[in-house]
Design a protein around this motif. Structure first.
Motif, short mmCIF file in Angstrom:
data_model
loop_
_atom_site.label_atom_id
_atom_site.label_comp_id
_atom_site.label_asym_id
_atom_site.label_seq_id
_atom_site.Cartn_x
_atom_site.Cartn_y
_atom_site.Cartn_z
N ARG A 1 17.61 80.67 33.62
CA ARG A 1 17.42 79.72 34.64
C ARG A 1 16.49 80.36 35.85
N ARG A 2 16.05 79.36 36.58
CA ARG A 2 15.19 79.80 37.53
C ARG A 2 15.92 79.56 39.01
N ALA B 1 19.34 83.90 36.64
CA ALA B 1 17.70 83.42 36.92
C ALA B 1 16.81 84.48 36.30
N ASN B 2 15.95 83.99 35.62
CA ASN B 2 14.78 84.89 35.02
C ASN B 2 15.11 85.85 33.91
N GLY C 1 9.71 85.28 32.57
CA GLY C 1 11.35 85.44 32.28
C GLY C 1 11.46 85.79 30.75
#
Length: 319
Positions: free
Chosen positions: A195-196, A202-203, A171
């Motif tokens: 975030r994932r 995300a990422n 990330g």
């Protein structure tokens, strides 16, 4: 029944406000400008201009109202100097401008595209004609950087987005580092983690324009990059950080607030991308004029309210 999301940033009807066709010399595209208000009220954009090699330089455009009547420098304002600064071998990109009252100068933090990848570089100026280069202050891979306008305690603060090992796929997150002299940086702390999973951010995330200092904290507009079957989506969200310890996140929005919708944001060299690097704030201390790159092809303007963004964060805080 209300079936619409709140519109925190409103596109100007004249968008795009600047394109390569406006330039007084040949360029392939113009986008991702840093922005500031000069003492006489003039809006200055320091625009990223890309040539057909794929290399970028910076060029100033000035306007009395920040919308039209742009006076664009007749030649590049800030060119790479790889003979003296080899880290600029493949161009300079994506400036963020911060006025530093203590120094009585503007800090321009930009991406220097080295042969090893993007790094963070710094230059100071008081007129956007002469620049004092500090060179590379964060090595590759690192970008999306800006200075805060004053020291935190005894130290300058730099927000940036390092990627220590792109092949590790761990990330890309937003960090802050501190320095006593603007040249040597340490005390790195993570500010905001990507975030994932299925989130819009995300990422991979990164700073958009410089944070806005408010009584509630540092208001940050940041971009999230979502990968889908068609490619990447660049969109903008909000977070708030403590004034005295800016690595401490107070609030983080759970949704994005601004994303590519118009044809000029969806179609271009990098489609489906809105990418703000600068803003100006009106005399009412609330209205923000956000300047952003659209699809890595043109420059656009959106307008919003700082108070409305802070109120939205209160209601959409995911922390």
């Amino acid at each position: 029944m209300n079936t619409h999301y709140p519109e925190l940033l409103r596109r100007h009807k004249l968008n795009p406000i600047l394109t390569a066709d406006d330039w007084p010399y040949p360029v392939h595209s113009v986008f991702n400008p840093g922005a500031t208000l000069l003492p006489d009220g003039t809006t200055l954009l320091l625009c990223r201009a890309e040539d057909r090699r794929g290399h970028s330089h910076l060029c100033a455009a000035r306007s009395a109202n920040g919308l039209d009547g742009w006076q664009i420098d007749a030649e590049p304002t800030f060119m790479p100097e790889p003979e003296h600064f080899p880290e600029e071998a493949w161009g300079i990109e994506d400036p963020r401008i911060t006025y530093i009252p203590e120094l009585e100068r503007y800090a321009v933090v930009y991406t220097a595209y080295t042969r090893e990848g993007p790094g963070v570089a710094l230059a100071l100026t008081d007129d956007f004609r002469q620049f004092e280069r500090y060179g590379l202050i964060m090595p590759p891979d690192d970008k999306d950087a800006t200075l805060l306008p004053h020291r935190i305690g005894d130290y300058w603060a730099l927000i940036h987005r390092p990627i220590s090992d792109p092949s590790a796929h761990t990330g890309a997150h937003i960090w802050i580092s501190y320095s006593a002299d603007l040249r040597h940086w340490g005390s790195q702390k993570q500010m905001l983690k990507a975030r994932r999973g299925g989130w819009w951010d995300a990422n991979k995330i990164g700073l958009s324009p410089p944070p806005i200092e408010t009584p509630q904290g540092w208001l940050m507009l940041y971009h999230g990059v979502r990968q889908n079957a068609a490619g990447c989506l660049y969109r903008v969200g909000l977070a708030l950080f403590d004034l005295r310890t800016p690595e401490h996140c107070l609030q983080r929005g759970d949704e994005w607030i601004f994303g590519p919708e118009e044809p000029y944001e969806r179609v271009g060299d990098v489609g489906y991308a809105v990418f703000p690097c600068g803003y100006t704030i009106a005399p009412d201390c609330d209205t923000i004029h956000l300047y952003y790159g659209a699809a890595d092809t043109s420059i656009c303007l959106a307008t919003g309210s700082i108070r409305a963004m802070l109120a939205w964060l209160e209601q959409h805080n995911e922390q």
